[in-house]
Design a protein around this motif. Structure first.
Motif, PDB file in Angstrom:
ATOM      1  N   TYR A  90       0.978 -10.583   0.779  1.00  0.00           N
ATOM      2  CA  TYR A  90       1.310  -9.218   1.207  1.00  0.00           C
ATOM      3  C   TYR A  90       0.914  -8.226   0.115  1.00  0.00           C
ATOM      4  CZ  TYR A  90       5.486 -10.103  -1.687  1.00  0.00           C
ATOM      5  OH  TYR A  90       6.338 -10.418  -2.717  1.00  0.00           O
ATOM      6  N   ASP A  91       0.915  -6.952   0.495  1.00  0.00           N
ATOM      7  CA  ASP A  91       0.499  -5.880  -0.397  1.00  0.00           C
ATOM      8  C   ASP A  91       1.706  -5.348  -1.167  1.00  0.00           C
ATOM      9  OD1 ASP A  91      -1.622  -4.486  -1.396  1.00  0.00           O
ATOM     10  OD2 ASP A  91      -1.691  -2.989   0.207  1.00  0.00           O
ATOM     11  N   ARG A  92       1.559  -5.127  -2.451  1.00  0.00           N
ATOM     12  CA  ARG A  92       2.696  -4.660  -3.251  1.00  0.00           C
ATOM     13  C   ARG A  92       2.862  -3.136  -3.318  1.00  0.00           C
ATOM     14  NH1 ARG A  92       4.979  -9.175  -5.427  1.00  0.00           N
ATOM     15  NH2 ARG A  92       3.549 -10.906  -5.767  1.00  0.00           N
ATOM     16  N   PRO A  93       1.782  -2.327  -3.360  1.00  0.00           N
ATOM     17  CA  PRO A  93       2.004  -0.878  -3.457  1.00  0.00           C
ATOM     18  C   PRO A  93       2.941  -0.287  -2.401  1.00  0.00           C
ATOM     19  CG  PRO A  93      -0.279  -1.367  -3.969  1.00  0.00           C
ATOM     20  CD  PRO A  93       0.347  -2.668  -3.520  1.00  0.00           C
ATOM     21  N   PRO A  94       2.926  -0.759  -1.152  1.00  0.00           N
ATOM     22  CA  PRO A  94       3.861  -0.166  -0.174  1.00  0.00           C
ATOM     23  C   PRO A  94       5.333  -0.507  -0.418  1.00  0.00           C
ATOM     24  CG  PRO A  94       1.998  -1.239   0.933  1.00  0.00           C
ATOM     25  CD  PRO A  94       1.965  -1.667  -0.491  1.00  0.00           C
TER      26      PRO A  94
END
Length: 401
Positions: free
Chosen positions: A49-53
């Motif tokens: 999964y993406d961390r910035p969000p």
């Protein structure tokens, strides 16, 4: 640091870390036509999964957690890789290229890519108090959101990028927010005094209380739950919830007995190679940047993707040195800051487009007579165009004959 790697094209590749950089490495290998066996080992139960969000859309509740997934299940299946999730690596034998996991599994490969990222630093004793959080993983974000929704007062310890983003998100949720840390302004270490001063004004206008320039010495609590943050001045900032955002450490504990050079990350050559057949990528990698002539470790989302492409090439015996112009961004309220290059603490800064008062500008950073970085505040196109001014100063020197 340099080394030869004579293993040829590997029959089996093991990626340790189901992270953005780990996934991007697998995708780059497949795009390059690699048809061998690939295993991805992850310590979390979640697909990549993406961390910035996490500090923005997921924390605010604007996104359901599933939306942070980097790829659909169909896209992951199409990669033809074996994803082994929820089983952390605990040891590496470089000679046999074998990784041991917490469950006792042993996974061997001809090439290993270390993509284990970083772990959030914590304050001493914080595990003993309910209501104290870090924010690194998806589960961290969901636990923090669950605690914020019924609460009124948040104290964020750490005035860096993550701490500033969390403060902004919590204010938009209506919480009483205090941001504290030893530096003089939000993101002062990352962007320098000029821009961090503008950021301080933005947070203050939005209602964040800035208690900066003093250290945190501990936490206060009653009956097992946090009640405040104790400053070096002995003042206690009252809190229902506390987020500790004081940086992160490379996740290298499992490599202690591996014989790899571990110093502020996994130390690698210019091709991101730590040993024969062993590479590192993303936040955990500290590699020799030939344009700068020194070791560099970058914690940002863009590097996770760009370095993965370089590592995939190196695994296949292709490509040249990895010497990027770094890029990161942060969104806080209606401000989008985009940074290209490096912003040294001693840099001379001048505004080359727009103006500070309108909060739409490009700032240029010079150090030792060279342009090392540019920062755009709500001027993404203009900042990107000025990126070429940095590229020359970070260029890899041509090989000598």
């Amino acid at each position: 640091m340099s080394m030869r790697d004579d293993i040829g094209v590997p029959a089996r590749v093991l990626v340790v870390g189901a992270s953005a950089s780990g996934l991007a490495t697998v995708e780059a290998l497949r795009r390059k036509g690699y048809a061998g066996a690939v295993t991805v080992l992850g310590d979390e139960p979640h697909v990549p999964y993406d961390r910035p969000p996490l500090s923005k859309q997921v924390l605010s509740g604007a996104w359901e957690p599933e939306r942070a997934a980097l790829r659909t299940q169909e896209a992951l299946s199409a990669l033809g890789a074996d994803f082994v999730l929820g089983d952390a690596a605990v040891g590496l034998d470089p000679a046999s290229r074998t990784v041991r996991t917490r469950s006792g599994r042993e996974v061997g490969a001809d090439a290993i890519v270390i993509a284990t990222g970083v772990r959030a630093r914590r304050l001493p004793g914080q595990e003993a108090l309910a209501g104290v959080h870090v924010l690194r993983t998806l589960d961290d974000a969901l636990a923090l959101r669950g605690d914020l929704v019924p609460s009124a007062r948040l104290v964020v310890v750490g005035e860096g990028v993550l701490g500033s983003e969390i403060a902004a998100t919590a204010r938009t949720l209506g919480l009483d927010v205090t941001l504290t840390g030893p530096l003089s302004a939000p993101m002062a270490l990352q962007v320098g005094p000029l821009v961090s001063g503008v950021l301080a004004d933005l947070h203050t206008e939005r209602g964040v209380k800035l208690r900066l320039g003093t250290g945190v010495v501990g936490l206060a609590g009653e009956r097992g739950r946090v009640t405040g943050v104790r400053l070096a001045t002995d003042e206690v900032l009252p809190a229902d919830v506390v987020v500790v955002a004081i940086g992160a450490s490379p996740a290298t504990e499992w490599l202690t007995d591996s014989g790899l050079e571990i110093e502020g990350g996994v130390v690698c050559d210019a091709h991101c190679r730590a040993a024969e057949g062993i590479f590192a990528v993303g936040d955990v990698a500290r590699w020799h940047h030939e344009g700068l002539g020194r070791l560099v470790r970058l914690e940002n989302r863009t590097n996770a993707t760009e370095q993965a492409i370089a590592v995939a090439a190196a695994v296949l015996g292709e490509g040249g040195p990895y010497a990027p112009v770094p890029y990161f961004w942060t969104d806080q309220y209606d401000a989008k800051l985009q940074v290209h290059g490096f912003l040294p603490a001693d840099a001379e800064v001048d505004v080359v487009e727009g103006d500070l008062t309108g909060r739409r500008f490009v700032a240029r950073y010079r150090s030792a007579g060279r342009i090392t970085g540019v920062l755009g505040w709500n001027m993404p196109k203009q900042a990107r165009l000025r990126r070429q001014e940095i590229a020359g100063s970070l260029a890899v020197p041509a090989p000598t004959r």
